[in-house]
Design a protein around this motif. Structure first.
Motif, PDB file in Angstrom:
ATOM      1  N   TYR A   1     -14.056  -1.774 -31.368  1.00  0.00           N
ATOM      2  CA  TYR A   1     -14.690  -0.621 -30.730  1.00  0.00           C
ATOM      3  C   TYR A   1     -13.402   0.574 -30.822  1.00  0.00           C
ATOM      4  N   GLU A   2     -13.840   1.492 -31.831  1.00  0.00           N
ATOM      5  CA  GLU A   2     -12.886   2.386 -32.343  1.00  0.00           C
ATOM      6  C   GLU A   2     -12.634   3.618 -30.927  1.00  0.00           C
ATOM      7  N   ASN A   3     -13.582   3.880 -30.106  1.00  0.00           N
ATOM      8  CA  ASN A   3     -13.323   4.949 -29.293  1.00  0.00           C
ATOM      9  C   ASN A   3     -12.916   4.391 -27.952  1.00  0.00           C
ATOM     10  N   LEU A   4     -13.115   3.069 -27.705  1.00  0.00           N
ATOM     11  CA  LEU A   4     -12.548   2.667 -26.533  1.00  0.00           C
ATOM     12  C   LEU A   4     -11.323   1.681 -26.641  1.00  0.00           C
ATOM     13  N   LYS A   5     -10.442   1.745 -25.674  1.00  0.00           N
ATOM     14  CA  LYS A   5      -9.316   0.881 -25.837  1.00  0.00           C
ATOM     15  C   LYS A   5      -9.558  -0.207 -24.825  1.00  0.00           C
ATOM     16  N   VAL A   6     -10.133  -1.198 -25.321  1.00  0.00           N
ATOM     17  CA  VAL A   6     -10.391  -2.530 -24.436  1.00  0.00           C
ATOM     18  C   VAL A   6      -9.695  -3.532 -24.855  1.00  0.00           C
ATOM     19  N   THR A   7      -9.083  -4.442 -24.055  1.00  0.00           N
ATOM     20  CA  THR A   7      -8.394  -5.498 -24.474  1.00  0.00           C
ATOM     21  C   THR A   7      -9.347  -6.656 -23.942  1.00  0.00           C
ATOM     22  N   ALA A   8      -8.723  -7.842 -24.556  1.00  0.00           N
ATOM     23  CA  ALA A   8      -9.557  -9.118 -24.486  1.00  0.00           C
ATOM     24  C   ALA A   8      -9.608  -9.416 -22.805  1.00  0.00           C
ATOM     25  N   SER A   9      -8.760  -9.381 -22.236  1.00  0.00           N
ATOM     26  CA  SER A   9      -8.834  -9.668 -20.643  1.00  0.00           C
ATOM     27  C   SER A   9      -9.796  -8.500 -20.135  1.00  0.00           C
ATOM     28  N   GLN A  10      -9.784  -7.426 -20.485  1.00  0.00           N
ATOM     29  CA  GLN A  10     -10.726  -6.523 -20.140  1.00  0.00           C
ATOM     30  C   GLN A  10     -12.087  -6.930 -20.372  1.00  0.00           C
TER      31      GLN A  10
ATOM     32  N   CYS B   1     -22.583   5.251 -27.910  1.00  0.00           N
ATOM     33  CA  CYS B   1     -23.927   6.342 -27.490  1.00  0.00           C
ATOM     34  C   CYS B   1     -23.233   7.086 -26.272  1.00  0.00           C
ATOM     35  N   MET B   2     -22.043   7.215 -25.804  1.00  0.00           N
ATOM     36  CA  MET B   2     -21.487   7.919 -24.645  1.00  0.00           C
ATOM     37  C   MET B   2     -20.493   9.088 -25.274  1.00  0.00           C
ATOM     38  N   THR B   3     -20.568  10.022 -24.389  1.00  0.00           N
ATOM     39  CA  THR B   3     -19.699  11.260 -24.697  1.00  0.00           C
ATOM     40  C   THR B   3     -18.168  10.676 -24.428  1.00  0.00           C
ATOM     41  N   SER B   4     -17.313  11.433 -25.120  1.00  0.00           N
ATOM     42  CA  SER B   4     -15.956  11.046 -24.981  1.00  0.00           C
ATOM     43  C   SER B   4     -15.458  11.008 -23.581  1.00  0.00           C
ATOM     44  N   GLU B   5     -15.839  12.005 -22.613  1.00  0.00           N
ATOM     45  CA  GLU B   5     -15.755  11.913 -21.141  1.00  0.00           C
ATOM     46  C   GLU B   5     -16.202  10.749 -20.547  1.00  0.00           C
ATOM     47  N   ASN B   6     -17.214  10.305 -20.819  1.00  0.00           N
ATOM     48  CA  ASN B   6     -17.892   9.192 -20.104  1.00  0.00           C
ATOM     49  C   ASN B   6     -17.266   7.981 -20.493  1.00  0.00           C
ATOM     50  N   GLN B   7     -16.878   8.088 -21.941  1.00  0.00           N
ATOM     51  CA  GLN B   7     -15.992   6.831 -22.488  1.00  0.00           C
ATOM     52  C   GLN B   7     -14.698   6.861 -21.636  1.00  0.00           C
ATOM     53  N   MET B   8     -13.961   7.799 -21.587  1.00  0.00           N
ATOM     54  CA  MET B   8     -12.741   7.735 -20.654  1.00  0.00           C
ATOM     55  C   MET B   8     -13.124   7.472 -19.160  1.00  0.00           C
ATOM     56  N   LEU B   9     -14.143   7.757 -18.571  1.00  0.00           N
ATOM     57  CA  LEU B   9     -14.594   7.670 -17.340  1.00  0.00           C
ATOM     58  C   LEU B   9     -14.559   6.073 -17.235  1.00  0.00           C
ATOM     59  N   PHE B  10     -15.278   5.453 -18.178  1.00  0.00           N
ATOM     60  CA  PHE B  10     -15.737   4.103 -18.236  1.00  0.00           C
ATOM     61  C   PHE B  10     -14.486   3.128 -18.399  1.00  0.00           C
ATOM     62  N   SER B  11     -13.418   3.628 -19.260  1.00  0.00           N
ATOM     63  CA  SER B  11     -12.228   2.904 -19.617  1.00  0.00           C
ATOM     64  C   SER B  11     -11.469   3.018 -18.338  1.00  0.00           C
ATOM     65  N   SER B  12     -11.368   4.298 -17.672  1.00  0.00           N
ATOM     66  CA  SER B  12     -10.343   4.124 -16.853  1.00  0.00           C
ATOM     67  C   SER B  12     -11.112   3.344 -15.600  1.00  0.00           C
ATOM     68  N   GLY B  13     -12.454   3.295 -15.249  1.00  0.00           N
ATOM     69  CA  GLY B  13     -12.897   2.299 -14.261  1.00  0.00           C
ATOM     70  C   GLY B  13     -12.630   0.820 -14.398  1.00  0.00           C
ATOM     71  N   LEU B  14     -12.842   0.654 -15.688  1.00  0.00           N
ATOM     72  CA  LEU B  14     -12.527  -0.870 -16.049  1.00  0.00           C
ATOM     73  C   LEU B  14     -11.228  -1.310 -15.913  1.00  0.00           C
TER      74      LEU B  14
END
Length: 190
Positions: free
Chosen positions: A34-43, A79-92
């Motif tokens: 996932y290039e735009n998301l900084k997601v770890t395996a635990s997340q 499919c999401m904008t960068s602002e929504n991706q950041m919001l999703f990542s920070s919520g996760l």
């Protein structure tokens, strides 16, 4: 061998052994898919637990068995904008602390009912404009998006579309006098 060299090597080895317990070798690497998301395996595992709480396995396969967390991450990444991706990542990222503060335990230690109540409480959050409530806004957005994409990914999965609710691209022949029985699978025409 020279005694000084032997003592130097012994000092280096003992110093290295003294530092090893303080080193943390359990790094949680970021998934490269996932290039735009900084997601770890635990997340990703936490996301799988949340989606499995939303649609658990029973008579039918659950969301985790149908690999819905992968669908969620691909949809957010592509499919999401960068602002929504950041919001999703920070919520996760903020969700484990929210679960620990709200329920008193880690998310994976909760019972199924406690997990459902925690997710519902997170969806119903009413954030304000202070910096502390910005985390609440991120958690609320993350849980709402996860719930929506879990249902979308589950209903669009191959298992549901072929075995549970057969999908027919072209409607079949019309038979107006046929009775619908409970054993007959419903047909969804596109």
């Amino acid at each position: 061998m020279n005694r000084r060299i032997a003592l130097r090597h012994l000092a280096l080895i003992s110093g290295g052994l003294a530092l090893i317990p303080s080193c943390d070798f359990s790094s949680d690497d970021i998934l490269a898919a996932y290039e735009n998301l900084k997601v770890t395996a635990s997340q990703k595992q936490l996301l799988g637990d949340i989606s499995n709480t939303i649609i658990p396995a029973g008579e039918l396969k659950g969301a985790l068995e149908l690999e819905v967390p992968d669908f969620i991450l691909v949809m957010v990444n592509d499919c999401m904008t960068s602002e929504n991706q950041m919001l999703f990542s920070s919520g996760l990222a903020a969700f484990p602390d929210y679960a620990k503060n709200k329920a008193g335990k880690k998310y994976d230690k909760l019972t199924a009912k406690e997990k459902e109540d925690l997710i519902q409480a997170g969806i119903d959050l009413k954030p304000a404009e202070t910096p502390e409530e910005e985390k609440d806004r991120a958690i609320m957005y993350f849980l709402n998006t996860t719930k929506r994409l879990t249902m979308q990914g589950y209903m669009a999965s191959e298992y549901i579309q072929t075995e549970i609710i057969p999908y027919s691209l072209i409607p079949g022949p019309y038979n107006g006098a046929a009775l619908i029985s409970e054993t007959q699978k419903p047909r969804i025409n596109g």
